[in-house]
Scaffold this motif. Structure first.
Motif, PDB file in Angstrom:
ATOM      1  N   ARG A 267      -7.824  14.880  10.717  1.00 60.47           N
ATOM      2  CA  ARG A 267      -7.470  13.540  10.468  1.00 60.47           C
ATOM      3  C   ARG A 267      -6.611  13.146   9.118  1.00 60.47           C
ATOM      4  NH1 ARG A 267     -13.171  10.668   9.599  1.00 60.47           N
ATOM      5  NH2 ARG A 267     -13.248  12.007   7.524  1.00 60.47           N
ATOM      6  N   TRP A 268      -5.527  13.101   9.589  1.00 61.15           N
ATOM      7  CA  TRP A 268      -4.451  12.817   8.488  1.00 61.15           C
ATOM      8  C   TRP A 268      -4.077  11.255   8.367  1.00 61.15           C
ATOM      9  CZ3 TRP A 268      -0.393  17.098   8.676  1.00 61.15           C
ATOM     10  CH2 TRP A 268      -1.015  18.565   8.408  1.00 61.15           C
TER      11      TRP A 268
ATOM     12  N   ASP B 202      -1.714   8.307   8.793  1.00 63.56           N
ATOM     13  CA  ASP B 202      -0.663   8.342   9.759  1.00 63.56           C
ATOM     14  C   ASP B 202       0.766   8.422   9.245  1.00 63.56           C
ATOM     15  OD1 ASP B 202       1.275   5.519   9.822  1.00 63.56           O
ATOM     16  OD2 ASP B 202      -0.266   5.493   8.381  1.00 63.56           O
TER      17      ASP B 202
ATOM     18  N   VAL C  78       1.035  12.406   9.432  1.00 61.26           N
ATOM     19  CA  VAL C  78       1.213  13.078  10.565  1.00 61.26           C
ATOM     20  C   VAL C  78       2.573  13.074  11.083  1.00 61.26           C
ATOM     21  CG1 VAL C  78       0.469  12.852  13.031  1.00 61.26           C
ATOM     22  CG2 VAL C  78      -0.896  12.233  11.416  1.00 61.26           C
TER      23      VAL C  78
ATOM     24  N   GLY D 203       3.412  16.725  10.895  1.00 58.85           N
ATOM     25  CA  GLY D 203       2.736  17.143  11.995  1.00 58.85           C
ATOM     26  C   GLY D 203       3.545  17.794  13.139  1.00 58.85           C
TER      27      GLY D 203
ATOM     28  N   PHE E 150      -5.065  15.182  16.442  1.00 57.35           N
ATOM     29  CA  PHE E 150      -5.093  14.533  15.281  1.00 57.35           C
ATOM     30  C   PHE E 150      -5.638  13.058  15.692  1.00 57.35           C
ATOM     31  CE2 PHE E 150      -1.198  17.027  14.678  1.00 57.35           C
ATOM     32  CZ  PHE E 150      -1.348  17.304  13.436  1.00 57.35           C
TER      33      PHE E 150
ATOM     34  N   THR F 227       6.946   9.836   2.627  1.00 57.55           N
ATOM     35  CA  THR F 227       6.856   9.858   4.080  1.00 57.55           C
ATOM     36  C   THR F 227       7.915   8.776   4.443  1.00 57.55           C
ATOM     37  OG1 THR F 227       5.214   8.069   3.160  1.00 57.55           O
ATOM     38  CG2 THR F 227       4.510  10.046   3.800  1.00 57.55           C
TER      39      THR F 227
END
Length: 302
Positions: free
Chosen positions: A99-100, A102, A105, A109, A127, A246
């Motif tokens: 559970r990352w 978003d 991810v 990910g 995920f 990000t």
């Protein structure tokens, strides 16, 4: 008293699911088999455990009192009985639930999945989205690894800071702020904003920092994910303020521009979190190492 450890697992499932059907699905048995297990548990404990109230079942006071203890006992038993052998990644078959946030991810990910598939092709990654409320899946063993900006406070949850990133402004190409020499706090506050919040919050620490300067901003919308907020920025003069690590991976593809944030704020941390029961789990430790590397490669700096 002769103990049946299968009853402990059944009791844990019944207490977590609150129904015979749910517990049966969780244990991969039929509902009649789970119903028989509930009957044996009732005879063993002298308590009804679950009682019917209308169309649902409600745990008894005894069941509520022992729920956490039952779960911890089951985890201890599984840890004792699990074979302690050398980890063979080539034959490892396991599904990890992560559970990352978003944006994390998207950030780490793909690199994590690539590394996992190269070393352990039998491992799958699941995920799942973050909830709008705090949930106990880490403690219940339903989530193996979390990644977000929150350091957990529960004593049985381990956390490791794997990086940090500063906040930046993201706007579309040709936005008025791209044509000024310096983005000041006053110009930043005068723009219209979209915030990212899985809880739907319209304000955050940025508003506190602006308030200290005697400024306020107008937040016109909030989105649950960073990807959605970037789309708002791409199609309008709205701006968003997001972690640089990000944002960098997405802005070029979307035709967006990154600008410096004109506020003094501490960098946003990135934490990996897991339940302490997995501390000595060789496969889990292997996955944590790959996750740490994947997030660092994505642009988070420690």
């Amino acid at each position: 008293m002769q103990l049946d450890l299968n009853l402990l697992a059944a009791l844990d499932a019944l207490l977590e699911e609150g129904s015979v059907a749910g517990a049966a699905a969780r244990m991969h048995v039929t509902a009649p088999a789970m119903s028989r297990s509930l009957g044996r548990i009732r005879r063993t404990t002298g308590d009804q455990i679950l009682v019917r109230t209308g169309r649902t079942m409600t745990p008894t006071p005894y069941a509520i009192a022992v729920r956490e203890q039952v779960h911890e006992l089951l985890q201890q038993v599984q840890g004792v009985l699990a074979p302690s052998r050398q980890l063979d990644l080539a034959t490892l078959e396991r599904t990890f639930t992560l559970r990352w946030h978003d944006s994390l991810v998207a950030l780490g990910g793909p690199a994590l999945l690539s590394a996992v598939r190269e070393e352990a092709p039998g491992v799958r990654l699941r995920f799942v989205a973050e909830s709008s409320i705090d949930t106990p899946e880490l403690r219940r063993g339903e989530v193996d690894l979390e990644a977000n900006a929150n350091r957990p406070s529960a004593p049985d949850i381990c956390a490791e800071k794997v990086g940090e990133t500063r906040l930046v402004i993201v706007v579309r190409q040709g936005h008025p702020l791209t044509r000024v020499r310096t983005v000041t706090a006053k110009r930043y506050a005068a723009a219209e904003h979209v915030t990212v919040s899985r809880r739907g919050n319209l304000s955050n620490a940025l508003d506190d920092a602006l308030a200290r300067l005697g400024l306020t901003r107008r937040v016109v919308a909030t989105t649950p994910t960073e990807a959605a907020a970037l789309e708002f920025a791409r199609c309008s003069d709205l701006l968003i303020s997001v972690p640089e690590a990000t944002a960098r991976s997405a802005v070029a593809d979307l035709g967006l521009v990154v600008l410096p944030l004109p506020l003094e704020l501490p960098s946003a941390p990135i934490y990996l979190s897991w339940h302490q029961r997995y501390d000595t789990d060789h496969a889990h430790a292997w996955l944590r190492g790959l996750a740490r590397t994947a997030l660092a490669m994505g642009g988070a700096s420690s």
